[in-house]
Design an enzyme around this catalytic site. Structure first.
Site, PDB file in Angstrom:
ATOM      1  CB  SER A   3      -1.005   0.014   1.238  1.00 20.55           C
ATOM      2  OG  SER A   3      -0.236  -0.082   2.455  1.00 20.55           O
TER       3      SER A   3
ATOM      4  N   GLY B  28      -1.772  -4.521   1.175  1.00 25.69           N
ATOM      5  CA  GLY B  28      -1.754  -5.871   2.020  1.00 25.69           C
ATOM      6  C   GLY B  28      -0.944  -6.855   1.540  1.00 25.69           C
TER       7      GLY B  28
ATOM      8  CG  ASN C  44       1.679  -5.419   4.212  1.00 27.05           C
ATOM      9  OD1 ASN C  44       0.936  -4.705   5.124  1.00 27.05           O
ATOM     10  ND2 ASN C  44       1.109  -5.121   3.071  1.00 27.05           N
TER      11      ASN C  44
ATOM     12  CG  ASP D 270      -2.542   4.865   8.567  1.00 27.74           C
ATOM     13  OD1 ASP D 270      -1.394   5.545   8.777  1.00 27.74           O
ATOM     14  OD2 ASP D 270      -2.844   4.517   7.522  1.00 27.74           O
TER      15      ASP D 270
ATOM     16  CG  HIS E 129      -0.534   3.738   4.755  1.00 31.22           C
ATOM     17  ND1 HIS E 129      -1.500   3.106   5.466  1.00 31.22           N
ATOM     18  CD2 HIS E 129      -0.364   2.901   3.835  1.00 31.22           C
ATOM     19  CE1 HIS E 129      -1.700   1.971   5.428  1.00 31.22           C
ATOM     20  NE2 HIS E 129      -0.901   1.785   4.320  1.00 31.22           N
TER      21      HIS E 129
END
Lengths: 866, 227, 233
Positions: free
Chosen positions: C57, C94, C122, C203, C206
């Site tokens: 991502s 992801g 991830n 978050d 990112h």
């Protein structure tokens, strides 16, 4: 005063049988209110108890950044304005742990540091029944989940390494209040003392942790206000807040829906109970009007007369209400313990506020409906007694246009009477709003109630008009039934109003209940998946599936592995819309986003085709075909105007692919059993494209088997992560089960008491029939003729009332599901039609049955009694 | 002494008004027995109702014991009725949920009298129903009910007793008994008695007979003083 | 599926976004895969040599518009420098090293000259086995090497809260691979960005637009010489 009391005492003594019936009707109305209110309050506290346990507190303020001194200061200032009963900090983070001795295998866990006093709500269950105490954590102690013991091959008393420091396992968590911050986690819970967690050095620059402040706030409104303010004032600083009521998850949503439903039913039962009390009071007062006129003739002043009868009504209402409270107490006791046991701590019992509300409604409603007609007596000249005028039958005849009748009514409007009516009505709205807990809701339902009442009143007028031609029919029962319907001062209006409103509410509650439970059932599927696999690669899918099938309990539904690909719409060429380039597509908002797409050859349970044809059963397409087939979801069709037959261009990870839209599907998103995709491709097209699978399965019931399955999966397919959702799903299910149970109990009681109230209201009208039936009997009418006549009359009233009630219920359900409960509206034609028919039957049977005494009685007795 | 001066009664009807009583003058001396006769619709009951203050005249004055009752409010009229006027109806109009004795006691209780029980029994005794005091109206015959009604009318010992066709609902024998009772009350208590009746026999016993026709007094017949 | 996840109350995280991207409640994720084709409903006719960024991502530019993702910025930098390459955003939210390995063939189709391997975040967030990740990345490098594609390995770090042991073994895995295969190496893709509140989205994972620009600079510093070299050869 003596006179007033004497009169009351004599009336009670003389006609106690009749009054007993009045009592019982008032009692049923009030009893229904008290019982339902009590249950609703008990259930509500039970449900919110569960919801509080879900976050272990009333409010959680959290951030994924460490608290800076400024944020901390501002938060403290904010909290100073809130009545906080207790607060404590907590930190949650993912970390790797390993056993101090033995294999160097490391496991990811969800580490949580808590302070003494945790949790504010809910209870820890430890294996072996040991009580939870913070002392177990102090001094580098830890509590862990059984799966971690299995994964690391350790036992209680062994030590695990967290952040390079040893922690002693002092117990095993079976059940834990206050699930993880994210609602569900990838690792198993490890609980430590907050100070110890801070001492591990895991909290440093770049660490990802959730910092929480748990709050206990006794006053619910203060808690909700705090959440609102924190969200508004601290959003920019990455601080969020939620209360046990927050609707971000299914618990909050279900809680809110269940509560809204319960409030609504509570409200409706007040109205229904009010209707019951009203019909009783109305008959009572009507019967007393001649006596009032006589008393006036004998020299009683208006005040004395009013006092005498208001006192009687008040005593009657109070006594009936008291009986109702008693009935409610007995009724609640008689709810089977097996039902309530499921609700755990929820204790069923009368609550004071419910009792007070019931009494208030009983008194106010009877006074409202007693005072207004009694006040009319002031203006009735006792002179009428000279004419032998039957005051009980006095009323506006059902003739003349509606307008002229209204005008006559307005002209006759009595200020005092009107003012009294308005005052008492306001008092009722106050009670109703108290009941609903909101002024707006109170006013809204009152207005809706008045609206339906107006419709029913109009319907009564239309009915009388419509059947009038039948009065010239030769068949005696029919002719007289029609005459009865339009006779002045008859029961046409009261039955239409009482039964119409009654069936409206009962059917409304019933279908709302069905809608709500259907909604919950979608989320409550016991065979639903409780284990989820992510990142299953295509070459692993077969092996994973075989392993899952091998380990599942017999009878479990087969696991589902759903392929997911990434794609973006880069062009559309269609009848309605043509988007040439990707920038055109992006201009259409969300159409330009990255979509998860899939392919399969059959529809899911929660899908149905609304346009075009799905390729069920047809062979896959050649992967290299120039044009593939895609099925789009209804919302894509509606929002972007894409039609069956249009061609769409997709970018699948850098590769361009064109597909013709061959069908439109509607996905029932609320149905949790199957997923939903905006774009589904016909098999073949995406065979070569990169894809991963997501797995859903009902895992084995046995904990050891589950742990072994997870262990074996991860060992064999290291990239696959298995998430065990059983505990959280179990907790959600418990709340939902409780909600469904509460809704069913409350709905059932509402149905039962609503029916009883209606029976009472209809039966009450018989007192108006006694005299007339006696005269007809005297004139030679047979029991059969009288019965037929009554049956026709009550059938007509029942059918009309039932039909209007059912139509109103459909409208009510539609509005409430959409705007209050926020769930799908499910049309229920069978329920409504059968409801209307049952109403008709009920009214006819009760109407005729209640009059059997009249039919059996010697006419002379009835005549003399009058 | 009851005096009616220019008393008339009209009611609105459709576009115009309907005259029930044309202006009339009438004096009723104390202790007299006055019969009002006339065919149905001649205004008999209306006249009686006006005297009782149960209805208000369109014009004129009604003096009862020197008070113009047309100036009184509803409650004052009610008080007046309670203490000065007794009323007997054709349909008895006893309160169905009260016993005979209680029916008799009601006016006294309304007026706040203290010895209602004793006086009630005395009155029932006077009308010959001392044994039936605990019976409800539905347990009494028509004649008995009317006698209870008379006892009730006498409860506060009013100087004026109004009776609206008191025998209209009774057979002739029973009717005779009721008439005898009323006349006896007139004689023994000196109560002025005004009755509306069709009964020629009853009218013949009155000191003064007023014949009404179409809302006007058609005849006044005074009975020569009894010898 | 949407409801299942919603019911679990899943907060947005790298991992679950894989699933959520398919659902309607995740509107507003603007990712970038590649520049749009110039004409409607024709297949891509861009025949420039390609640079493929194989990533997750962070590469896809989750929460950013396509032109703000670091591959989008790299394309702009290349265009500005007159370097005639097409930068392909091969980011899948992801995705793990295992997923990257499986879609390598698909990604390498066509005239691919450079492969930037930006995977592993991830794996780290999910606490997957470092050894497994290392094997997957090794295979990706070997496959690309075999096709004469220049590989740039972008390193990742595990967040400190995973503990010093895991963090160091994670870091070591990239260093080992870089040494073993002698590929061009970016020690840490999120260098100067990770952990900086002002450079990341809410978050905390990112990069935001500013953060993404720094990531692009970090990658460009290594990529540019490679492109120069290819262009000049």
């Amino acid at each position: 005063m003596t006179f007033v009391l004497l009169m009351a005492a004599r009336e009670f003594r003389a006609s106690w049988r009749r009054l007993l019936f009045f009592f019982v009707c008032v009692a049923i109305g009030v009893g229904a209110i008290v019982a339902l209110r009590s249950i609703i309050q008990s259930v509500r506290s039970g449900l919110t108890g569960e919801a509080r346990a879900m976050i272990a507190s009333d409010v959680v303020i959290q951030s994924n950044r460490a608290w800076t001194p400024e944020v901390r200061r501002d938060l403290d200032a904010q909290l100073a304005k809130t009545p906080v009963a207790a607060r404590q900090d907590s930190i949650e983070m993912a970390t790797m742990v390993r056993a101090e001795r033995g294999a160097a295998v490391a496991r990811m866990v969800e580490l949580r540091g808590v302070e003494s006093g945790f949790p504010f709500y809910g209870r820890f269950t430890l294996q072996g029944g040991a009580p939870y105490s913070h002392d177990l954590l102090v001094g580098r102690g830890t509590l862990v989940r059984p799966e971690l013991l299995a994964q690391l091959g350790i036992r209680v008393g062994d030590r695990i390494m967290i952040g390079g420091q040893p922690f002693t396992v002092r117990g095993v968590i079976e059940q834990e209040p206050g699930g993880s911050a994210g609602g569900f986690s990838l690792g198993s819970r490890v609980l430590v003392d907050l100070a110890d967690l801070r001492g591990t050095g895991l909290l440093t620059f770049g660490s990802r942790a959730t910092h929480q402040i748990l709050l206990k706030i006794a006053e619910e409104n203060a808690a909700l206000r705090l959440v609102r303010e924190v969200r508004a004032n601290f959003r920019e600083r990455f601080v969020t807040a939620r209360s046990f009521r927050s609707t971000e998850n299914q618990i909050g949503e279900s809680l809110e829906r269940a509560e809204n439903f319960l409030s609504l039913v509570g409200f409706i039962i007040v109205v229904l109970g009010g209707i019951g009390v009203w019909s009783v009071t109305r008959v009572f007062v009507q019967q007393k009007i001649p006596s009032v006129a006589i008393l006036k003739c004998l020299g009683a002043s208006t005040r004395q007369v009013l006092a005498a009868y208001v006192a009687q009504v008040a005593l009657l209402a109070l006594a009936g209400s008291a009986l109702g409270v008693g009935l409610a107490a007995v009724g609640i006791r008689s709810i089977p313990a097996s039902l309530t046991a499921a609700l755990g701590r929820v204790a069923y019992g009368l609550t004071l506020s419910a009792v007070l509300q019931g009494l208030a409604v009983g008194l106010l409603v009877s006074l409202l409906f007693a005072l207004v007609p009694l006040l009319e007596v002031r203006r009735v000249k006792p002179l009428l007694l000279l004419r032998g005028f039957n005051l009980a039958a006095a009323g506006q005849p059902w003739t003349g246009s509606l307008v002229s009748r209204l005008r006559a009514r307005l002209a006759a409007l009595d200020l005092l009477q009107a003012a009294t009516g308005v005052l008492v009505a306001i008092a009722l709205v106050v009670v109703a709003s108290w009941q609903a807990g909101s002024w707006r809701a109170g006013a809204a339902v009152t207005i809706g109630f008045a609206g339906i009442a107006a419709v029913l009143y109009g319907a009564a007028f239309v009915l009388v008009r419509a059947v009038s031609p039948l009065a010239s029919m030769r068949w005696f029962p029919l002719r007289h039934a029609v005459v009865s319907l339009r006779r002045p001062g008859n029961q046409t209006r009261v039955i239409l109003l009482a039964v119409g409103l009654g069936s409206f509410f009962v059917l409304g509650v019933r279908s709302l209940q069905n809608d709500l439970i259907a909604e919950f059932a979608l989320a409550l599927d016991p065979k639903g998946a409780d284990m989820f696999l992510i990142d299953v690669q295509r070459d692993q899918a077969g092996g994973v599936r075989a392993l899952l099938v091998d380990r599942q309990d017999p009878g479990a539904p087969p696991p589902r592995l759903v392929p997911i690909l990434r794609a973006r719409v880069t062009g559309v060429k269609g009848r309605e819309v043509t988007l040439d380039s990707f920038s055109d597509v992006r201009g259409r908002g969300s159409l330009g986003r990255e979509y998860g797409i899939t392919y399969r050859n059959a529809l899911e349970e929660n899908e149905r085709v609304t346009e075009g044809r799905f390729w069920t059963g047809e062979p896959p397409l050649d992967p290299d075909a120039p044009l593939h087939e895609v099925s789009i979801e209804q919302s894509i069709h509606e929002r972007f105007g894409i039609e069956v037959g249009d061609t769409m261009r997709f970018d699948v990870l850098g590769r361009i692919m064109q597909a013709r839209v061959t069908s439109v599907r509607r996905v029932e998103w609320a149905d949790a059993r199957s997923g939903g995709f905006m774009f589904v491709f016909r098999p073949g097209a995406l065979d070569k494209a990169p894809q991963t699978f997501v797995g859903f399965l009902k895992g084995p019931a046995d904990l050891t088997a589950r742990l072994r399955l997870q262990y074996d999966l991860v060992t064999k397919y290291p990239n696959v992560t298995a998430v065990d959702g059983r505990e959280i799903i179990g907790r959600i299910q418990k709340v939902l089960d409780n909600a469904v149970l509460a809704i069913s109990i409350v709905g059932g009681i509402a149905l039962l008491s609503g029916t009883l109230i209606l029976i009472g209201a209809v039966a009450m009208t018989r007192y108006q029939r006694v005299y007339e039936a006696a005269i007809l009997r005297t004139l030679g009418a047979s029991t059969r003729t009288l019965g037929t006549m009554l049956a026709i009359e009550y059938c007509a009233l029942g059918l009309l009332a039932g039909a209007i009630g059912a139509a109103g219920a459909a409208a009510l359900t539609w509005g409430v599901t959409r705007h209050v409960l926020d769930i799908a509206w499910r049309p229920a034609p069978v329920l409504l039609v059968s409801g209307a028919l049952l109403t008709t039957a009920l009214v006819a049977v009760v109407g005729v049955a209640a009059s059997t005494e009249v039919l059996r009685k010697k006419p002379l007795g009835a005549l003399r009694a009058e | 002494m009851i005096e009616l001066r220019g008393v008339s009664k009209t009611v609105p009807s459709g576009d115009g008004t309907l005259t029930i009583l044309h202006p009339l003058d009438l004096s009723i001396p104390d202790r007299h027995v006055v019969a009002i006769t006339g065919p149905s619709g001649s205004g008999k009951s209306t006249l009686l109702g006006l005297i009782a203050g149960l209805d208000a005249p369109t014009s004129g004055q009604i003096l009862v014991g020197g008070t113009d009752i047309t100036t009184l409010g509803e409650d004052a009229l009610a008080r007046l009725r309670g203490t000065h006027i007794g009323f007997v109806f054709q349909f008895f109009h006893l309160l169905p949920s009260l016993t005979a004795l209680e029916n008799v006691r009601v006016p006294m209780e309304i007026a706040g009298a203290r010895d209602a029980e004793r006086r009630g029994r005395a009155l029932l005794d006077e009308v010959g129903l001392s044994e039936r005091g605990h019976h409800y109206p539905s347990q009494l015959s028509g004649g008995e009910q009317q006698r209870v009604a008379i006892a009730r009318a006498l409860a506060n010992d009013p100087p004026l007793l109004l009776a609206d066709e008191p025998t209209g609902n009774l057979d002739s024998t029973t009717g005779r008994q009721v008439i005898d009772l009323l006349l006896q009350v007139n004689r023994s208590r000196g109560t002025t008695l005004v009755l509306v009746t069709h009964d020629a026999d009853l009218a013949a016993l009155a000191d003064l007979t007023i014949g009404l026709r179409d809302g006007a007094i058609a005849s006044r017949t005074a009975r020569p003083p009894a010898s | 599926m949407q409801a299942v996840w919603r019911r679990l109350g899943v907060a947005a995280s790298l991992v679950v976004c894989v699933l959520l991207a398919s659902c309607s409640s995740c509107k507003g994720h603007v990712d970038v895969l590649k520049a749009p084709p110039p004409t409607p409903l024709e297949t891509n006719t861009d025949d420039r040599p390609k640079v493929v960024i194989l990533g997750d991502s962070i590469t896809a530019g989750l929460g950013l518009v396509e032109t703000q993702s670091f591959p989008g910025l790299l394309q702009q930098k290349a265009d500005a420098e007159g370097l005639d390459f097409e930068v392909i955003n091969g980011g899948v939210s992801g995705d793990t090293s295992a997923g990257g390995l499986r879609r390598l063939d698909w990604a390498l189709e066509g005239d691919v000259r450079v492969l930037v391997v930006a995977l592993g975040a991830n794996d780290g967030l999910r606490g997957l086995s470092v050894g497994e990740m290392k094997r997957n990345l090794a295979q990706i490098i070997e496959t690309a090497d075999a096709r004469k594609v220049v590989v740039i390995l972008a390193g990742m770090e595990a967040p400190p809260n995973y503990g010093p042991e895991y963090a160091s073994s994670f870091r070591q895995a990239y260093q080992d691979l870089a040494g073993q295969y002698r590929v061009r190496f970016i020690p840490f893709l999120l260098d100067k960005v990770a952990g900086q509140p002002s450079l990341n989205q809410a978050d905390g994972i990112h990069p935001n637009a500013q953060g993404s620009a720094i990531v692009a600079d970090t990658v460009w510093a290594v990529l540019r010489p490679v492109l120069d070299q290819i262009a000049n050869s």
